[in-house]
Motif scaffolding. Structure first.
Motif, short mmCIF file in Angstrom:
data_model
loop_
_atom_site.label_atom_id
_atom_site.label_comp_id
_atom_site.label_asym_id
_atom_site.label_seq_id
_atom_site.Cartn_x
_atom_site.Cartn_y
_atom_site.Cartn_z
N LEU A 195 -15.69 -4.58 35.41
CA LEU A 195 -16.93 -4.35 36.15
C LEU A 195 -18.07 -3.95 35.23
O LEU A 195 -19.21 -4.39 35.42
CB LEU A 195 -16.71 -3.31 37.25
CG LEU A 195 -15.80 -3.77 38.40
CD1 LEU A 195 -15.57 -2.63 39.39
CD2 LEU A 195 -16.36 -5.00 39.09
N LYS A 196 -17.78 -3.13 34.22
CA LYS A 196 -18.82 -2.73 33.26
C LYS A 196 -19.27 -3.94 32.43
O LYS A 196 -20.46 -4.13 32.18
CB LYS A 196 -18.33 -1.61 32.36
CG LYS A 196 -19.36 -1.14 31.34
CD LYS A 196 -20.70 -0.77 31.96
CE LYS A 196 -20.74 0.64 32.47
NZ LYS A 196 -22.13 1.04 32.87
N ALA A 197 -18.32 -4.78 32.02
CA ALA A 197 -18.66 -6.00 31.27
C ALA A 197 -19.56 -6.91 32.11
O ALA A 197 -20.53 -7.47 31.60
CB ALA A 197 -17.39 -6.72 30.84
N ARG A 198 -19.24 -7.03 33.37
CA ARG A 198 -20.06 -7.87 34.27
C ARG A 198 -21.44 -7.27 34.46
O ARG A 198 -22.45 -7.97 34.45
CB ARG A 198 -19.35 -8.02 35.61
CG ARG A 198 -20.03 -8.98 36.55
CD ARG A 198 -19.12 -9.28 37.74
NE ARG A 198 -19.73 -10.24 38.62
CZ ARG A 198 -20.19 -9.95 39.83
NH1 ARG A 198 -20.08 -8.72 40.30
NH2 ARG A 198 -20.72 -10.89 40.58
N GLU A 199 -21.49 -5.95 34.65
CA GLU A 199 -22.76 -5.25 34.81
C GLU A 199 -23.68 -5.46 33.60
O GLU A 199 -24.89 -5.59 33.74
CB GLU A 199 -22.50 -3.76 35.01
CG GLU A 199 -23.73 -2.90 35.11
CD GLU A 199 -23.37 -1.41 35.16
OE1 GLU A 199 -24.10 -0.62 34.54
OE2 GLU A 199 -22.36 -1.05 35.80
N LEU A 200 -23.09 -5.52 32.41
CA LEU A 200 -23.86 -5.70 31.18
C LEU A 200 -24.09 -7.18 30.84
O LEU A 200 -24.57 -7.50 29.76
CB LEU A 200 -23.16 -4.99 30.02
CG LEU A 200 -23.07 -3.47 30.15
CD1 LEU A 200 -22.26 -2.87 29.02
CD2 LEU A 200 -24.47 -2.85 30.20
N HIS A 201 -23.71 -8.06 31.76
CA HIS A 201 -23.94 -9.51 31.64
C HIS A 201 -23.24 -10.12 30.42
O HIS A 201 -23.79 -11.01 29.76
CB HIS A 201 -25.43 -9.83 31.61
CG HIS A 201 -26.17 -9.29 32.78
ND1 HIS A 201 -26.05 -9.83 34.05
CD2 HIS A 201 -27.01 -8.23 32.89
CE1 HIS A 201 -26.80 -9.13 34.88
NE2 HIS A 201 -27.38 -8.15 34.22
N ASP A 250 -21.01 -5.24 20.54
CA ASP A 250 -21.36 -3.96 19.90
C ASP A 250 -22.06 -3.04 20.90
O ASP A 250 -21.87 -1.83 20.88
CB ASP A 250 -22.23 -4.18 18.68
CG ASP A 250 -21.45 -4.66 17.46
OD1 ASP A 250 -20.20 -4.58 17.47
OD2 ASP A 250 -22.10 -5.12 16.49
N GLY A 251 -22.87 -3.60 21.79
CA GLY A 251 -23.54 -2.81 22.82
C GLY A 251 -22.59 -2.34 23.91
O GLY A 251 -22.84 -1.33 24.58
N PHE A 252 -21.47 -3.04 24.10
CA PHE A 252 -20.48 -2.70 25.11
C PHE A 252 -19.53 -1.60 24.63
O PHE A 252 -19.04 -0.80 25.43
CB PHE A 252 -19.69 -3.96 25.47
CG PHE A 252 -18.60 -3.76 26.48
CD1 PHE A 252 -18.87 -3.41 27.78
CD2 PHE A 252 -17.26 -3.94 26.12
CE1 PHE A 252 -17.87 -3.24 28.71
CE2 PHE A 252 -16.25 -3.77 27.04
CZ PHE A 252 -16.55 -3.42 28.34
#
Length: 120
Positions: A31-37, A82-84
């Protein structure tokens, strides 16, 4: 969304009992990966494995484990991954995280980003 032909694969290894705020950790990661596109994430549940503790986790009937191995793979550019990573650091307890280069041959519908290799 496009992906560079030379992208990165983030692999996150942990147990299926690992949690984040009461939910399965794999769910929080995806879900976090999806939120961060990010380009995509996939969860794999393994039938057998061991990690840092050397404790064997297996799906065999006689040794049924309730904490089978889980791997989450995320593919995207190095910059986006790197941002994730700081977000991942906040929600993960124990586990293994790896990052390696991958060559993207196709992503999504339409024409491939690169020529698919000919069969050998």
């Amino acid at each position: 969304m496009t992906l560079p032909q030379q992208a990165m694969r983030l692999r996150i290894y942990f147990g299926e009992n690992d949690r984040c705020d009461g939910s399965p950790l794999y769910e929080a990661i995806v879900l976090k990966a999806r939120e961060l596109h990010l380009a995509g994430a996939t969860v794999f549940r393994g039938p057998m494995g061991f990690g840092h503790s050397s404790r064997l986790h297996t799906a065999k009937i006689m040794r049924l484990s309730e904490d089978l191995p889980v791997v989450v793979e995320v593919i995207d550019s190095r910059e986006k991954l790197d941002g994730f990573l700081p977000h991942l650091q906040k929600i993960m307890g124990s586990g293994l995280v790896t990052l390696d280069p991958v060559r993207v041959l196709r992503y999504g519908p339409g024409a491939p980003e690169a020529e698919l290799p000919a069969p050998h």
